[in-house]
Motif scaffolding. Structure first.
Motif, short mmCIF file in Angstrom:
data_model
loop_
_atom_site.label_atom_id
_atom_site.label_comp_id
_atom_site.label_asym_id
_atom_site.label_seq_id
_atom_site.Cartn_x
_atom_site.Cartn_y
_atom_site.Cartn_z
N THR A 61 0.84 -1.19 0.00
CA THR A 61 0.00 0.00 0.00
C THR A 61 0.88 1.25 0.00
N THR A 62 0.25 2.42 0.01
CA THR A 62 1.04 3.65 0.09
C THR A 62 1.79 3.67 1.42
N GLY A 63 2.93 4.34 1.43
CA GLY A 63 3.72 4.46 2.65
C GLY A 63 5.18 4.15 2.40
N GLY A 64 5.93 4.12 3.49
CA GLY A 64 7.37 3.90 3.42
C GLY A 64 7.76 2.45 3.59
N TYR A 65 8.86 2.10 2.91
CA TYR A 65 9.39 0.74 2.94
C TYR A 65 10.91 0.78 3.04
N GLU A 66 11.49 -0.30 3.55
CA GLU A 66 12.93 -0.48 3.52
C GLU A 66 13.22 -1.89 3.02
N VAL A 67 14.08 -1.98 2.01
CA VAL A 67 14.56 -3.27 1.54
C VAL A 67 15.99 -3.41 2.02
N GLN A 68 16.32 -4.56 2.59
CA GLN A 68 17.67 -4.83 3.09
C GLN A 68 18.29 -5.96 2.29
N PHE A 69 19.48 -5.69 1.74
CA PHE A 69 20.21 -6.65 0.92
C PHE A 69 21.45 -7.12 1.70
N ALA A 70 21.57 -8.41 1.95
CA ALA A 70 22.67 -8.98 2.75
C ALA A 70 23.88 -9.26 1.86
N VAL A 71 24.57 -8.20 1.44
CA VAL A 71 25.70 -8.31 0.52
C VAL A 71 26.89 -9.03 1.15
N GLY A 72 27.21 -8.72 2.40
CA GLY A 72 28.34 -9.37 3.06
C GLY A 72 28.18 -10.88 3.11
N ASP A 73 27.00 -11.34 3.52
CA ASP A 73 26.75 -12.79 3.57
C ASP A 73 26.80 -13.41 2.17
N PHE A 74 26.31 -12.68 1.17
CA PHE A 74 26.32 -13.19 -0.20
C PHE A 74 27.74 -13.56 -0.63
N TYR A 75 28.70 -12.66 -0.41
CA TYR A 75 30.08 -12.94 -0.82
C TYR A 75 30.75 -13.96 0.11
N ARG A 76 30.44 -13.93 1.40
CA ARG A 76 31.01 -14.94 2.31
C ARG A 76 30.54 -16.34 1.94
N ASP A 77 29.25 -16.45 1.59
CA ASP A 77 28.69 -17.77 1.22
C ASP A 77 29.39 -18.35 -0.01
N ARG A 78 29.88 -17.48 -0.89
CA ARG A 78 30.55 -17.95 -2.10
C ARG A 78 32.05 -18.12 -1.92
N GLY A 79 32.59 -17.49 -0.90
CA GLY A 79 34.02 -17.59 -0.64
C GLY A 79 34.89 -16.86 -1.64
N THR A 80 34.27 -15.95 -2.41
CA THR A 80 35.04 -15.21 -3.41
C THR A 80 34.56 -13.77 -3.50
N GLY A 81 35.44 -12.92 -3.96
CA GLY A 81 35.06 -11.58 -4.38
C GLY A 81 34.83 -10.56 -3.30
N GLY A 82 34.99 -10.91 -2.05
CA GLY A 82 34.72 -9.92 -1.02
C GLY A 82 35.85 -9.76 -0.04
N PRO A 83 36.01 -8.57 0.49
CA PRO A 83 37.04 -8.33 1.51
C PRO A 83 36.64 -8.95 2.84
N ASP A 84 37.63 -9.13 3.70
CA ASP A 84 37.38 -9.67 5.03
C ASP A 84 37.99 -8.73 6.05
#
Length: 122
Positions: A61-84
């Protein structure tokens, strides 16, 4: 009928859709803070989309929303492409729906180091 929300996620570092990226959609309260529990939550599927029935229902409906994207977990789960530790952990995106009859398409394009979010035309 409400137009709903679609969320499409692409890991532009690999040029592939972000299969497995965890995404949460929360409604914002009157104070502007996210309300819990999440309105929709899940992982991006093989087409790069968060497929959740609430997103295309009368719950949007009308109003405010927040979408949260878990980018850190995404790269950790793959073991590639992300800093630690991760440079980006959870990316929040706050927006408002002023006309719930319209469709709100939200492309999320990202790497381990940056991102782009906007209202698309699909």
């Amino acid at each position: 009928m409400n137009g709903g929300i679609s969320i499409h996620c692409v890991d532009v570092a690999t040029g592939r859709v972000a299969v497995g990226l965890q995404v949460r959609v929360l409604r914002l309260g009157p104070d502007g803070h996210p309300l819990h529990p999440a309105l929709a939550e899940g992982r991006v599927g093989p087409k790069g989309v968060l497929d959740h029935p609430v997103l295309m229902s009368d719950a949007i409906t009308t109003g405010g929303y927040e979408v949260q994207f878990a980018v850190g977990d995404f790269y950790r789960d793959r073991g590639t492409g992300g800093p630690d530790p991760a440079f980006l952990e959870v990316v929040p995106y706050r927006f408002h729906i002023s006309d719930s009859a319209q469709h709100y398409h939200l492309p999320f394009k990202f790497t381990a180091w940056g991102f782009s979010l906007f209202r698309g035309g699909a």
